[in-house]
Design a protein around this motif. Structure first.
Motif, PDB file in Angstrom:
ATOM      1  N   VAL A  23       0.836  -1.209   0.000  1.00 32.38           N
ATOM      2  CA  VAL A  23       0.000   0.000   0.000  1.00 32.38           C
ATOM      3  C   VAL A  23       0.870   1.259   0.000  1.00 32.38           C
ATOM      4  CG1 VAL A  23      -1.698   1.312   1.314  1.00 32.38           C
ATOM      5  CG2 VAL A  23      -1.939  -1.171   1.107  1.00 32.38           C
ATOM      6  N   LEU A  24       1.927   1.257   0.824  1.00 29.07           N
ATOM      7  CA  LEU A  24       2.838   2.410   0.853  1.00 29.07           C
ATOM      8  C   LEU A  24       3.506   2.618  -0.499  1.00 29.07           C
ATOM      9  CD1 LEU A  24       4.526   1.979   4.360  1.00 29.07           C
ATOM     10  CD2 LEU A  24       2.819   3.686   3.684  1.00 29.07           C
ATOM     11  N   ALA A  25       3.866   1.497  -1.155  1.00 35.47           N
ATOM     12  CA  ALA A  25       4.479   1.610  -2.477  1.00 35.47           C
ATOM     13  C   ALA A  25       3.499   2.262  -3.458  1.00 35.47           C
ATOM     14  CB  ALA A  25       4.906   0.233  -2.977  1.00 35.47           C
ATOM     15  N   ARG A  26       2.217   1.905  -3.341  1.00 36.75           N
ATOM     16  CA  ARG A  26       1.226   2.519  -4.232  1.00 36.75           C
ATOM     17  C   ARG A  26       1.077   4.016  -3.946  1.00 36.75           C
ATOM     18  NH1 ARG A  26      -2.870   2.133  -7.576  1.00 36.75           N
ATOM     19  NH2 ARG A  26      -4.662   3.515  -7.298  1.00 36.75           N
ATOM     20  N   VAL A  27       1.000   4.362  -2.662  1.00 34.14           N
ATOM     21  CA  VAL A  27       0.839   5.774  -2.297  1.00 34.14           C
ATOM     22  C   VAL A  27       2.028   6.593  -2.781  1.00 34.14           C
ATOM     23  CG1 VAL A  27       0.669   7.376  -0.355  1.00 34.14           C
ATOM     24  CG2 VAL A  27      -0.646   5.240  -0.333  1.00 34.14           C
ATOM     25  N   LEU A  28       3.242   6.073  -2.562  1.00 31.20           N
ATOM     26  CA  LEU A  28       4.442   6.794  -2.999  1.00 31.20           C
ATOM     27  C   LEU A  28       4.464   6.923  -4.521  1.00 31.20           C
ATOM     28  CD1 LEU A  28       7.113   5.215  -0.621  1.00 31.20           C
ATOM     29  CD2 LEU A  28       6.157   7.518  -0.519  1.00 31.20           C
ATOM     30  N   GLY A  29       4.022   5.854  -5.214  1.00 30.11           N
ATOM     31  CA  GLY A  29       3.966   5.934  -6.666  1.00 30.11           C
ATOM     32  C   GLY A  29       2.956   6.968  -7.136  1.00 30.11           C
ATOM     33  N   LYS A  30       1.813   7.022  -6.469  1.00 34.88           N
ATOM     34  CA  LYS A  30       0.797   8.010  -6.824  1.00 34.88           C
ATOM     35  C   LYS A  30       1.279   9.441  -6.586  1.00 34.88           C
ATOM     36  CE  LYS A  30      -2.988   6.047  -8.370  1.00 34.88           C
ATOM     37  NZ  LYS A  30      -3.611   6.499  -9.644  1.00 34.88           N
ATOM     38  N   LEU A  31       2.160   9.599  -5.603  1.00 34.20           N
ATOM     39  CA  LEU A  31       2.702  10.940  -5.297  1.00 34.20           C
ATOM     40  C   LEU A  31       3.861  11.307  -6.208  1.00 34.20           C
ATOM     41  CD1 LEU A  31       2.575  10.832  -1.387  1.00 34.20           C
ATOM     42  CD2 LEU A  31       0.980  11.963  -2.953  1.00 34.20           C
ATOM     43  N   GLY A  32       4.234  10.394  -7.128  1.00 32.70           N
ATOM     44  CA  GLY A  32       5.253  10.722  -8.117  1.00 32.70           C
ATOM     45  C   GLY A  32       6.643  10.235  -7.798  1.00 32.70           C
ATOM     46  N   ALA A  34       9.257   7.500  -8.049  1.00 34.09           N
ATOM     47  CA  ALA A  34       9.653   6.229  -8.684  1.00 34.09           C
ATOM     48  C   ALA A  34       8.429   5.356  -8.944  1.00 34.09           C
ATOM     49  CB  ALA A  34      10.669   5.493  -7.823  1.00 34.09           C
ATOM     50  N   THR A  35       7.535   5.875  -9.752  1.00 35.32           N
ATOM     51  CA  THR A  35       6.254   5.200  -9.971  1.00 35.32           C
ATOM     52  C   THR A  35       6.419   3.770 -10.476  1.00 35.32           C
ATOM     53  OG1 THR A  35       5.234   7.331 -10.484  1.00 35.32           O
ATOM     54  CG2 THR A  35       4.055   5.341 -11.190  1.00 35.32           C
ATOM     55  N   VAL A  36       7.249   3.588 -11.487  1.00 33.76           N
ATOM     56  CA  VAL A  36       7.416   2.247 -12.063  1.00 33.76           C
ATOM     57  C   VAL A  36       8.088   1.305 -11.078  1.00 33.76           C
ATOM     58  CG1 VAL A  36       8.508   0.916 -13.911  1.00 33.76           C
ATOM     59  CG2 VAL A  36       7.465   3.144 -14.406  1.00 33.76           C
ATOM     60  N   GLY A  39       5.781   0.382  -8.362  1.00 34.54           N
ATOM     61  CA  GLY A  39       4.735  -0.470  -8.913  1.00 34.54           C
ATOM     62  C   GLY A  39       5.194  -1.909  -9.084  1.00 34.54           C
ATOM     63  N   LEU A  40       6.421  -2.090  -9.565  1.00 33.58           N
ATOM     64  CA  LEU A  40       6.948  -3.442  -9.740  1.00 33.58           C
ATOM     65  C   LEU A  40       7.192  -4.122  -8.388  1.00 33.58           C
ATOM     66  CD1 LEU A  40       9.436  -2.862 -12.690  1.00 33.58           C
ATOM     67  CD2 LEU A  40       7.216  -3.992 -12.762  1.00 33.58           C
ATOM     68  N   ILE A  41       7.649  -3.335  -7.422  1.00 35.69           N
ATOM     69  CA  ILE A  41       7.848  -3.908  -6.076  1.00 35.69           C
ATOM     70  C   ILE A  41       6.518  -4.402  -5.519  1.00 35.69           C
ATOM     71  CG2 ILE A  41       8.412  -3.319  -3.678  1.00 35.69           C
ATOM     72  CD1 ILE A  41      10.572  -1.450  -4.788  1.00 35.69           C
ATOM     73  N   ARG A  42       5.500  -3.593  -5.695  1.00 33.28           N
ATOM     74  CA  ARG A  42       4.166  -3.986  -5.204  1.00 33.28           C
ATOM     75  C   ARG A  42       3.664  -5.244  -5.924  1.00 33.28           C
ATOM     76  NH1 ARG A  42      -1.063  -1.930  -6.387  1.00 33.28           N
ATOM     77  NH2 ARG A  42      -0.114  -0.595  -7.954  1.00 33.28           N
ATOM     78  N   THR A  43       3.933  -5.306  -7.225  1.00 35.04           N
ATOM     79  CA  THR A  43       3.533  -6.491  -7.990  1.00 35.04           C
ATOM     80  C   THR A  43       4.201  -7.747  -7.464  1.00 35.04           C
ATOM     81  OG1 THR A  43       3.170  -5.185  -9.998  1.00 35.04           O
ATOM     82  CG2 THR A  43       3.556  -7.551 -10.272  1.00 35.04           C
ATOM     83  N   ILE A  44       5.504  -7.662  -7.214  1.00 35.16           N
ATOM     84  CA  ILE A  44       6.259  -8.819  -6.714  1.00 35.16           C
ATOM     85  C   ILE A  44       5.729  -9.247  -5.343  1.00 35.16           C
ATOM     86  CG2 ILE A  44       8.534  -9.585  -5.919  1.00 35.16           C
ATOM     87  CD1 ILE A  44       9.720  -7.764  -8.108  1.00 35.16           C
ATOM     88  N   ILE A  45       5.414  -8.275  -4.484  1.00 34.81           N
ATOM     89  CA  ILE A  45       4.889  -8.597  -3.153  1.00 34.81           C
ATOM     90  C   ILE A  45       3.585  -9.373  -3.260  1.00 34.81           C
ATOM     91  CG2 ILE A  45       3.870  -7.616  -1.051  1.00 34.81           C
ATOM     92  CD1 ILE A  45       5.915  -5.346  -1.254  1.00 34.81           C
ATOM     93  N   TYR A  46       2.653  -8.875  -4.078  1.00 35.97           N
ATOM     94  CA  TYR A  46       1.351  -9.531  -4.177  1.00 35.97           C
ATOM     95  C   TYR A  46       1.460 -10.914  -4.815  1.00 35.97           C
ATOM     96  CZ  TYR A  46      -1.253  -5.390  -2.712  1.00 35.97           C
ATOM     97  OH  TYR A  46      -1.773  -4.361  -1.992  1.00 35.97           O
ATOM     98  N   ILE A  47       2.223 -11.023  -5.892  1.00 28.81           N
ATOM     99  CA  ILE A  47       2.374 -12.333  -6.539  1.00 28.81           C
ATOM    100  C   ILE A  47       2.988 -13.330  -5.572  1.00 28.81           C
ATOM    101  CG2 ILE A  47       3.619 -13.585  -8.346  1.00 28.81           C
ATOM    102  CD1 ILE A  47       3.172 -11.204 -10.174  1.00 28.81           C
ATOM    103  N   TYR A  88       0.022  -2.188 -17.260  1.00 32.58           N
ATOM    104  CA  TYR A  88       0.449  -0.871 -16.774  1.00 32.58           C
ATOM    105  C   TYR A  88       1.936  -0.580 -16.982  1.00 32.58           C
ATOM    106  CZ  TYR A  88      -4.067   0.044 -14.598  1.00 32.58           C
ATOM    107  OH  TYR A  88      -5.401   0.285 -14.375  1.00 32.58           O
ATOM    108  N   TYR A  89       2.777  -1.625 -17.048  1.00 31.62           N
ATOM    109  CA  TYR A  89       4.220  -1.365 -17.011  1.00 31.62           C
ATOM    110  C   TYR A  89       4.997  -1.852 -18.233  1.00 31.62           C
ATOM    111  CZ  TYR A  89       3.051  -0.619 -12.122  1.00 31.62           C
ATOM    112  OH  TYR A  89       2.487  -0.183 -10.958  1.00 31.62           O
ATOM    113  N   PHE A  90       4.446  -2.788 -19.016  1.00 30.55           N
ATOM    114  CA  PHE A  90       5.261  -3.384 -20.067  1.00 30.55           C
ATOM    115  C   PHE A  90       4.681  -3.251 -21.476  1.00 30.55           C
ATOM    116  CE2 PHE A  90       6.132  -5.802 -16.152  1.00 30.55           C
ATOM    117  CZ  PHE A  90       7.497  -5.587 -16.060  1.00 30.55           C
ATOM    118  N   ILE A  91       3.375  -3.018 -21.574  1.00 31.72           N
ATOM    119  CA  ILE A  91       2.736  -2.930 -22.886  1.00 31.72           C
ATOM    120  C   ILE A  91       2.290  -1.490 -23.139  1.00 31.72           C
ATOM    121  CG2 ILE A  91       0.879  -3.800 -24.349  1.00 31.72           C
ATOM    122  CD1 ILE A  91       2.964  -5.886 -23.605  1.00 31.72           C
ATOM    123  N   PHE A  92       2.550  -1.019 -24.376  1.00 34.01           N
ATOM    124  CA  PHE A  92       2.216   0.371 -24.700  1.00 34.01           C
ATOM    125  C   PHE A  92       1.268   0.469 -25.898  1.00 34.01           C
ATOM    126  CE2 PHE A  92       6.432   0.244 -22.803  1.00 34.01           C
ATOM    127  CZ  PHE A  92       6.238   1.078 -21.711  1.00 34.01           C
TER     128      PHE A  92
END
Length: 547
Positions: A23-32, A34-36, A39-47, A88-92
């Motif tokens: 959650v903290l990683a998401r909040v910090l990313g939302k505040l600008g 190191a968003t990516v 975001g990847l750290i949060r992804t690794i945690i949840y997976i 969100y992070y790899f496909i454009f």
């Protein structure tokens, strides 16, 4: 607090801390910040959390079909998060991003369906399979998934304004969306109602999954409303719903809506006591590997009193909560003696072989006395362990907590293995003074195998085919058991290794625990302790060529 309870609390704390970090990683990313990266750290945690939960489910849930469905739920959660992270992070490419968004509905459709299948499997035998007709529920689920995946051709699920980019940022909902959503809700409600209906525990404990389901619904409503604070803290519906899904299933496990076991039936099955446990309808639920199949008529007679199966076997019973336990008792020795005495009685009047027959009878009686002497010796040598077994079995009979019951069974298995193997060493010592290190290795192997039931990490590397005195093998095994019994409640790992040292064999015993073991250091040759790891050594004389 028991060791198992402590480990569960510790695991729960770790999970909560990881979620807070996410959650903290998401909040910090939302505040600008190191968003990516965040975001990847949060992804690794949840997976990692979902994979760990899936592994945990496979270890705890005994019913094969339920275990497979819950493992599939875990895999779907991981899939959902992988797809979300790619989006969100790899496909454009905007078209690929849109189809990744459509793929969200693979887990959201199939997780509630699998929950229905889980609820239908509750309370069934381990080899139970769902009836074929219920599998037809896959058809509407697959159809709704295809409806979402083909949305670009008909826009029945999501609609997009003309002339603008099609994405989840500017879509509206069509009638297909509400049909799909209704199917998800119907499956979820059916699953939960069936779980509650099949619950055999006090209804006051069912509030936990209900609360979590309510939280899931409230979250979805707040998320749909677009409230700003929710978008910052919990705006990732994938992460939130995956967590809530896992929490719902885990709460059902904790409330015993999803029944768990840790191998009590397997432990009973490998016994060699020819016993079986039946319910009040005379249906066998657990049976030892060597237990015979009995007719219902014979079972009914045994429940009323002892039944003689043949001249050498008695069938006895004892009433327990919910049924009976039946076991066989071998009376071969007594039957043989009675037969021999009968033969002697007939021979006494007409034969001059009375002396020979009396000698044979005395020989058998003396043989039985010798066996009784050996068993009395074993009982005296293991009196402390027998008292422990009696105490733990009494606790087990009155214990209602499943985790504590499992811990008691594991302790009983450890001490039971020691009594068995220690008796083997004593019997060997009655015949010879010399044995092989392989015999000691087998004793230690069986004890370590039972320690692993308690979650203790074990390792062993014992020299093979080295001749030693039986008294030294007895001493080593008795010292090992003393360590185990002294540290059983805090024991974490055990490592044993032996090596040659000239005319001697050195046995190293390394134990990691939180128990003070200095009181037993005087019965070892050396003793050291560093950071909770106790190291003991015992030295044995090898039996050389001269013996």
């Amino acid at each position: 607090m028991a060791k198992v309870q402590k480990s569960e609390v510790r695991a729960g704390i770790i999970v909560v801390l990881l979620i807070i970090c996410a959650v903290l990683a998401r909040v910090l990313g939302k505040l600008g910040y190191a968003t990516v990266t965040f975001g990847l750290i949060r992804t690794i945690i949840y997976i990692g959390l979902y994979i760990a939960w899936g592994v945990s489910v496979r270890k705890r849930v005994i019913q094969l079909q339920v275990r497979r469905y819950l493992t599939a739920v875990s895999a779907l959660m991981v899939f959902w998060f992988v797809v979300r992270s790619m989006k969100y992070y790899f496909i454009f490419n905007l078209d690929i991003i849109r189809y990744l968004w459509y793929l969200y509905y693979l887990p959201t459709l199939f997780i509630p369906l699998l929950a229905v299948y889980v609820s239908m499997s509750l309370g069934k035998p381990e080899n139970y399979r769902l009836p074929n007709w219920i599998l037809l529920l896959y058809i509407p689920t697959v159809v709704f998934l295809l409806l979402v995946l083909t949305n670009d051709f008909h826009q029945l699920v999501f609609t997009f304004p003309t002339g603008e980019v099609w994405s989840d940022a500017n879509n509206d909902y069509g009638i297909g969306y509400y049909i799909v959503l209704s199917w998800e809700i119907i499956c979820a409600l059916i699953a939960f109602v069936m779980m509650v209906f099949k619950c055999r525990i006090s209804p006051r404990k069912i509030y936990l999954p209900i609360i979590i389901m309510v939280v899931s619904v409230v979250y979805a409503l707040i998320y749909s409303s677009g409230v700003q604070w929710m978008q910052v803290i919990g705006g990732d519906i994938t992460a939130a719903q995956c967590l809530l899904f896992a929490a719902i299933f885990e709460s059902c496990i904790r409330c015993n809506l999803i029944q768990t076991n840790t191998g009590y039936d397997s432990l009973f099955e490998v016994g060699t006591f020819s016993a079986q446990i039946l319910d009040t309808d005379n249906q066998t639920h657990y049976a030892a590997a060597n237990a015979p199949k009995l007719s219902k008529e014979l079972i009914s007679k045994a429940e009323r009193g002892t039944v003689r199966l043949d001249k050498n076997t008695l069938l006895k019973s004892s009433k327990i909560d919910g049924g009976y336990v039946l076991w066989q008792e071998d009376i071969t020795a007594i039957a043989e003696l009675l037969e021999q005495l009968e033969e002697n009685k007939e021979t006494l009047a007409e034969s001059n072989f009375l002396e020979i027959e009396n000698y044979n009878t005395k020989l058998k009686i003396n043989t039985l006395r010798e066996k009784n002497r050996l068993y009395d010796l074993l009982q005296g040598e293991t009196a402390h362990q027998i008292e422990l077994l009696d105490e733990w079995l009494t606790q087990y009979d009155s214990e209602t907590n499943e985790e504590k019951s499992h811990s008691l069974l594991a302790k009983i298995a450890v001490v039971g293995a020691y009594i068995k193997r220690y008796g083997n060493l004593l019997f060997i010592g009655e015949k010879t003074d010399i044995t092989d290190t392989s015999e000691l290795s087998m004793c230690l192997d069986e004890s370590l195998a039972n320690l692993e039931l308690m979650g203790v990490e074990c390792g062993i590397d014992i020299l093979q085919n080295e001749k030693i005195f039986v008294k030294d093998a007895v001493r080593a095994y008795r010292f090992f058991e003393t360590i185990v019994e002294s540290s059983m409640n805090t024991l974490q790992s055990v490592w044993l290794k032996s090596r040659n040292a000239g005319e001697f064999i050195i046995l190293h015993i390394e134990v990691e625990c939180k128990t003070e073991l200095s009181e037993i250091s005087n019965i070892s040759d050396t003793c050291e302790c560093e950071d909770g790891v106790w190291c003991f050594t015992l030295r044995f004389e090898k039996v050389g060529e001269q013996v």
